[in-house]
Design an enzyme around this catalytic site. Structure first.
Site, mmCIF file in Angstrom:
data_model
loop_
_atom_site.group_PDB
_atom_site.id
_atom_site.type_symbol
_atom_site.label_atom_id
_atom_site.label_comp_id
_atom_site.label_asym_id
_atom_site.label_seq_id
_atom_site.Cartn_x
_atom_site.Cartn_y
_atom_site.Cartn_z
ATOM 1 N N LYS A 8 61.594 60.692 42.023
ATOM 2 C CA LYS A 8 60.442 60.213 41.243
ATOM 3 C C LYS A 8 59.201 61.088 41.449
ATOM 4 C CE LYS A 8 60.231 56.073 42.981
ATOM 5 N NZ LYS A 8 61.422 55.962 43.855
ATOM 6 N N ARG A 81 56.630 47.567 41.856
ATOM 7 C CA ARG A 81 57.942 47.457 42.504
ATOM 8 C C ARG A 81 58.384 46.017 42.699
ATOM 9 N NH1 ARG A 81 59.268 52.313 46.658
ATOM 10 N NH2 ARG A 81 57.568 53.594 45.995
ATOM 11 N N ARG A 120 67.953 65.307 54.522
ATOM 12 C CA ARG A 120 66.537 65.676 54.571
ATOM 13 C C ARG A 120 65.895 65.181 55.864
ATOM 14 N NH1 ARG A 120 62.746 63.563 49.814
ATOM 15 N NH2 ARG A 120 62.567 61.751 51.162
ATOM 16 N N ARG A 126 62.919 63.992 60.911
ATOM 17 C CA ARG A 126 62.331 62.652 60.781
ATOM 18 C C ARG A 126 63.280 61.630 61.392
ATOM 19 N NH1 ARG A 126 60.065 62.465 54.685
ATOM 20 N NH2 ARG A 126 60.369 60.262 55.089
ATOM 21 N N ARG A 137 66.073 50.569 52.652
ATOM 22 C CA ARG A 137 65.192 50.839 51.512
ATOM 23 C C ARG A 137 65.931 50.673 50.188
ATOM 24 N NH1 ARG A 137 62.781 55.503 54.292
ATOM 25 N NH2 ARG A 137 60.829 54.719 55.157
HETATM 26 P P1 ADP Z 1 60.468 55.861 48.629
HETATM 27 O O1 ADP Z 1 60.689 56.454 47.278
HETATM 28 O O2 ADP Z 1 61.315 56.496 49.703
HETATM 29 O O3 ADP Z 1 60.531 54.374 48.636
HETATM 30 P P2 ADP Z 1 57.572 56.179 48.467
HETATM 31 O O4 ADP Z 1 56.910 57.416 48.880
HETATM 32 O O5 ADP Z 1 57.555 55.870 47.028
HETATM 33 O O6 ADP Z 1 59.029 56.297 49.075
HETATM 34 O O7 ADP Z 1 56.955 54.926 49.262
HETATM 35 C C1 ADP Z 1 56.926 54.919 50.659
HETATM 36 C C2 ADP Z 1 56.682 53.511 51.171
HETATM 37 O O8 ADP Z 1 55.402 53.034 50.724
HETATM 38 C C3 ADP Z 1 57.679 52.450 50.672
HETATM 39 O O9 ADP Z 1 58.843 52.414 51.421
HETATM 40 C C4 ADP Z 1 56.821 51.171 50.834
HETATM 41 O O10 ADP Z 1 56.779 50.741 52.158
HETATM 42 C C5 ADP Z 1 55.445 51.643 50.447
HETATM 43 N N1 ADP Z 1 55.202 51.416 48.997
HETATM 44 C C6 ADP Z 1 55.066 52.357 48.022
HETATM 45 N N2 ADP Z 1 54.841 51.797 46.824
HETATM 46 C C7 ADP Z 1 54.828 50.452 47.019
HETATM 47 C C8 ADP Z 1 54.649 49.314 46.173
HETATM 48 N N3 ADP Z 1 54.440 49.443 44.843
HETATM 49 N N4 ADP Z 1 54.691 48.083 46.738
HETATM 50 C C9 ADP Z 1 54.885 47.939 48.046
HETATM 51 N N5 ADP Z 1 55.070 48.948 48.902
HETATM 52 C C10 ADP Z 1 55.051 50.206 48.405
#
Ligand code: ADP
Length: 187
Positions: A8, A81, A120, A126, A137
């Site tokens: 994304k 989300r 990764r 990490r 996740r």
């Molecule tokens: P990923 O695609 O691995 O989930 P992101 O970089 O999009 O990673 O997001 C990292 C973290 O930030 C998520 O795992 C969550 O904890 C938090 N996060 C991001 N966007 C949201 C959202 N819309 N609502 C709640 N938590 C979020």
């Protein structure tokens, strides 16, 4: 939209460049706050480390602030989300006299994506990103976010794009798909 590891963030930047609008990534904003050790960052970190979503109230307030600065269009990456976030975004958009043009979903093979994220995590050292957290996740996405696809599909906003393969291939598929939808990318 798309599960963690779907690409994304990468694709969001390409779309934002093309449409000349800001790409607003909630994940990036949270990470920035964690780095700068702000109050929001400290609060968000414990959820992020566990692979859980940050609570809606925190996330919604943050997005609301950010959207107030973008009068002429935006791309959201990683928001909404949850069902509650959809309702909140609706009200933000309505208050601003704006509208959502399209909801893009990157479809991917979960096993391949988990493998990609695992590699990764090892490559980048990490160690906190264990296979368990990565899997968690994906489960959170399946439970809390995947149902949103149906919501936007019913509104006729959904654009599904195959997210597997090379970055450039996926980008051109996205551009083609957006061009084919109602004025989203063309306007
Ligand atoms: P990923 O695609 O691995 O989930 P992101 O970089 O999009 O990673 O997001 C990292 C973290 O930030 C998520 O795992 C969550 O904890 C938090 N996060 C991001 N966007 C949201 C959202 N819309 N609502 C709640 N938590 C979020």
């Amino acid at each position: 939209m798309g599960p963690p590891g779907a690409g994304k963030g990468t694709q969001a930047k390409a779309i934002a460049d093309r449409l000349q609008i800001p790409a607003i990534s909630t994940g990036d904003i949270f990470r920035e706050n964690v780095r700068e050790e702000t109050e929001l960052g400290l609060e968000a970190k414990r959820y992020m480390d566990a692979g859980d979503y940050v609570p809606d109230e925190l996330t919604n307030a943050m997005v609301r602030d950010r959207l107030a600065e973008t009068p002429s269009g935006f791309l959201l990456d990683g928001y909404p989300r949850t069902v509650a976030q959809v309702a909140e975004l609706d009200s933000m958009v309505e208050e601003a006299g704006n509208r959502i043009d399209a909801v893009l979903v990157l479809t991917v093979d979960i096993d391949e994506v988990v493998e990609r994220l695992r590699k990764r995590a090892i490559a980048e050292g990490r160690s906190d990103d264990t296979e368990e957290v990565i899997r968690h996740r994906q489960d959170v996405y399946a439970q809390q976010t995947a149902p949103l696809i149906e919501v936007y599909d019913e509104r006729g906003l959904l654009v599904r794009v195959d997210g597997m393969g090379g970055v450039a291939d996926v980008t051109s598929r996205i551009f083609d798909a957006l061009d084919a939808t109602n004025g989203a990318a063309a306007s």
